[in-house]
Design an enzyme around this catalytic site. Structure first.
Site, PDB file in Angstrom:
ATOM      1  N   HIS A 181      47.216  27.322  43.021  1.00  9.64           N
ATOM      2  CA  HIS A 181      47.144  28.555  43.812  1.00  9.64           C
ATOM      3  C   HIS A 181      45.965  28.508  44.762  1.00  9.64           C
ATOM      4  O   HIS A 181      44.908  27.965  44.437  1.00  9.64           O
ATOM      5  CB  HIS A 181      47.052  29.802  42.909  1.00  9.64           C
ATOM      6  CG  HIS A 181      46.027  29.715  41.828  1.00  9.64           C
ATOM      7  ND1 HIS A 181      46.208  28.977  40.683  1.00  9.64           N
ATOM      8  CD2 HIS A 181      44.797  30.262  41.711  1.00  9.64           C
ATOM      9  CE1 HIS A 181      45.146  29.078  39.907  1.00  9.64           C
ATOM     10  NE2 HIS A 181      44.265  29.854  40.516  1.00  9.64           N
ATOM     11  N   HIS A 190      43.320  30.884  46.671  1.00  7.15           N
ATOM     12  CA  HIS A 190      42.747  32.228  46.761  1.00  7.15           C
ATOM     13  C   HIS A 190      42.423  32.508  48.228  1.00  7.15           C
ATOM     14  O   HIS A 190      41.751  31.697  48.878  1.00  7.15           O
ATOM     15  CB  HIS A 190      41.426  32.323  45.985  1.00  7.15           C
ATOM     16  CG  HIS A 190      41.520  32.121  44.510  1.00  7.15           C
ATOM     17  ND1 HIS A 190      41.474  33.167  43.612  1.00  7.15           N
ATOM     18  CD2 HIS A 190      41.649  30.995  43.768  1.00  7.15           C
ATOM     19  CE1 HIS A 190      41.546  32.686  42.373  1.00  7.15           C
ATOM     20  NE2 HIS A 190      41.642  31.375  42.438  1.00  7.15           N
ATOM     21  N   ASP A 238      45.574  39.601  43.774  1.00  8.77           N
ATOM     22  CA  ASP A 238      45.006  39.221  42.485  1.00  8.77           C
ATOM     23  C   ASP A 238      44.812  40.480  41.626  1.00  8.77           C
ATOM     24  O   ASP A 238      44.399  41.528  42.125  1.00  8.77           O
ATOM     25  CB  ASP A 238      43.662  38.507  42.703  1.00  8.77           C
ATOM     26  CG  ASP A 238      43.204  37.742  41.482  1.00  8.77           C
ATOM     27  OD1 ASP A 238      43.202  36.500  41.529  1.00  8.77           O
ATOM     28  OD2 ASP A 238      42.855  38.385  40.462  1.00  8.77           O
ATOM     29  N   ILE A 239      45.078  40.353  40.331  1.00  9.37           N
ATOM     30  CA  ILE A 239      44.972  41.498  39.422  1.00  9.37           C
ATOM     31  C   ILE A 239      43.508  41.888  39.191  1.00  9.37           C
ATOM     32  O   ILE A 239      43.218  43.018  38.793  1.00  9.37           O
ATOM     33  CB  ILE A 239      45.685  41.166  38.077  1.00  9.37           C
ATOM     34  CG1 ILE A 239      46.092  42.422  37.347  1.00  9.37           C
ATOM     35  CG2 ILE A 239      44.826  40.266  37.197  1.00  9.37           C
ATOM     36  CD1 ILE A 239      47.065  42.184  36.210  1.00  9.37           C
ATOM     37  N   GLY A 251      36.802  25.964  37.138  1.00 10.47           N
ATOM     38  CA  GLY A 251      37.120  27.300  36.641  1.00 10.47           C
ATOM     39  C   GLY A 251      38.573  27.688  36.778  1.00 10.47           C
ATOM     40  O   GLY A 251      38.900  28.877  36.733  1.00 10.47           O
ATOM     41  N   ASN A 287      40.592  26.450  42.884  1.00 15.00           N
ATOM     42  CA  ASN A 287      39.900  26.004  41.685  1.00 15.00           C
ATOM     43  C   ASN A 287      40.772  24.945  41.026  1.00 15.00           C
ATOM     44  O   ASN A 287      41.888  25.239  40.586  1.00 15.00           O
ATOM     45  CB  ASN A 287      39.634  27.188  40.745  1.00 15.00           C
ATOM     46  CG  ASN A 287      38.615  28.149  41.328  1.00 15.00           C
ATOM     47  OD1 ASN A 287      37.668  27.736  41.980  1.00 15.00           O
ATOM     48  ND2 ASN A 287      38.819  29.439  41.109  1.00 15.00           N
TER      49      ASN A 287
HETATM   50  P1  5GP Z   1      41.837  30.653  38.799  1.00 14.68           P
HETATM   51  O1  5GP Z   1      40.684  31.114  37.968  1.00 14.68           O
HETATM   52  O2  5GP Z   1      42.839  29.874  37.973  1.00 14.68           O
HETATM   53  O3  5GP Z   1      41.448  29.929  40.060  1.00 14.68           O
HETATM   54  O4  5GP Z   1      42.550  31.953  39.327  1.00 14.68           O
HETATM   55  C1  5GP Z   1      43.522  32.643  38.609  1.00 14.68           C
HETATM   56  C2  5GP Z   1      43.586  34.023  39.180  1.00 14.68           C
HETATM   57  O5  5GP Z   1      44.764  34.626  38.723  1.00 14.68           O
HETATM   58  C3  5GP Z   1      42.421  34.926  38.756  1.00 14.68           C
HETATM   59  O6  5GP Z   1      41.730  35.380  39.900  1.00 14.68           O
HETATM   60  C4  5GP Z   1      43.108  36.061  38.001  1.00 14.68           C
HETATM   61  O7  5GP Z   1      42.516  37.314  38.221  1.00 14.68           O
HETATM   62  C5  5GP Z   1      44.536  35.991  38.535  1.00 14.68           C
HETATM   63  N1  5GP Z   1      45.542  36.463  37.607  1.00 14.68           N
HETATM   64  C6  5GP Z   1      45.662  36.123  36.301  1.00 14.68           C
HETATM   65  N2  5GP Z   1      46.712  36.744  35.733  1.00 14.68           N
HETATM   66  C7  5GP Z   1      47.274  37.494  36.717  1.00 14.68           C
HETATM   67  C8  5GP Z   1      48.404  38.370  36.745  1.00 14.68           C
HETATM   68  O8  5GP Z   1      49.120  38.593  35.761  1.00 14.68           O
HETATM   69  N3  5GP Z   1      48.680  38.973  37.926  1.00 14.68           N
HETATM   70  C9  5GP Z   1      47.916  38.752  39.052  1.00 14.68           C
HETATM   71  N4  5GP Z   1      48.289  39.411  40.158  1.00 14.68           N
HETATM   72  N5  5GP Z   1      46.859  37.944  39.053  1.00 14.68           N
HETATM   73  C10 5GP Z   1      46.529  37.314  37.897  1.00 14.68           C
END
Ligand code: 5GP
Length: 114
Positions: free
Chosen positions: A100, A102, A30-31, A93, A87
């Protein structure tokens, strides 16, 4: 479905620190990590979230968890434990419209989640 950043990662149009890939999924760091280990496991198939899962996706979703289990072992999380999070939708969220999982580990987690 609108194009997502994960679709670009799948097509290797933007960089990600990939830790696993196979014919069904890709996993990458994750970034914006929320734990010492924070990996995302995503299907190659464009699925918004669990709501869109078809009966035929049962094997695919199971595969994501199998990869999570194996990555947890590779990343030395198995013994101490780790958290798997999906999520699903607005109230949960979800910010990226591509299913995806986590994989979070390397620190003690709290409960309930925020
Ligand atoms: P969500 O909030 O949808 O469950 O998780 C999305 C995740 O994607 C977040 O933890 C966010 O940091 C990660 N994310 C968003 N954009 C990027 C990206 O460009 N590269 C990577 N490696 N992770 C990303």
């Amino acid at each position: 479905m609108a194009e997502t950043v994960f679709a670009k990662i799948l097509r290797k149009e933007i960089d990600a620190r990939i830790v696993h890939e196979d014919d069904q999924c890709v996993a990458f760091h994750d970034i914006n990590p929320q734990a010492p280990v924070h990996v995302l496991i995503i299907p190659r198939k464009e699925l918004l979230n669990v709501n869109e899962m078809a009966d035929e996706d049962e094997q695919l979703i199971g595969h994501l968890f199998k990869v999570a289990r194996d990555l947890a072992s590779t990343l030395d999380l198995t013994e101490r434990g780790y958290r798997l999070v999906i999520n699903n939708g607005d109230h949960a969220g979800q910010t990226v419209a591509h299913l995806h999982v986590h994989l979070l580990g390397g620190r003690r987690m709290t409960w309930p989640p925020g």
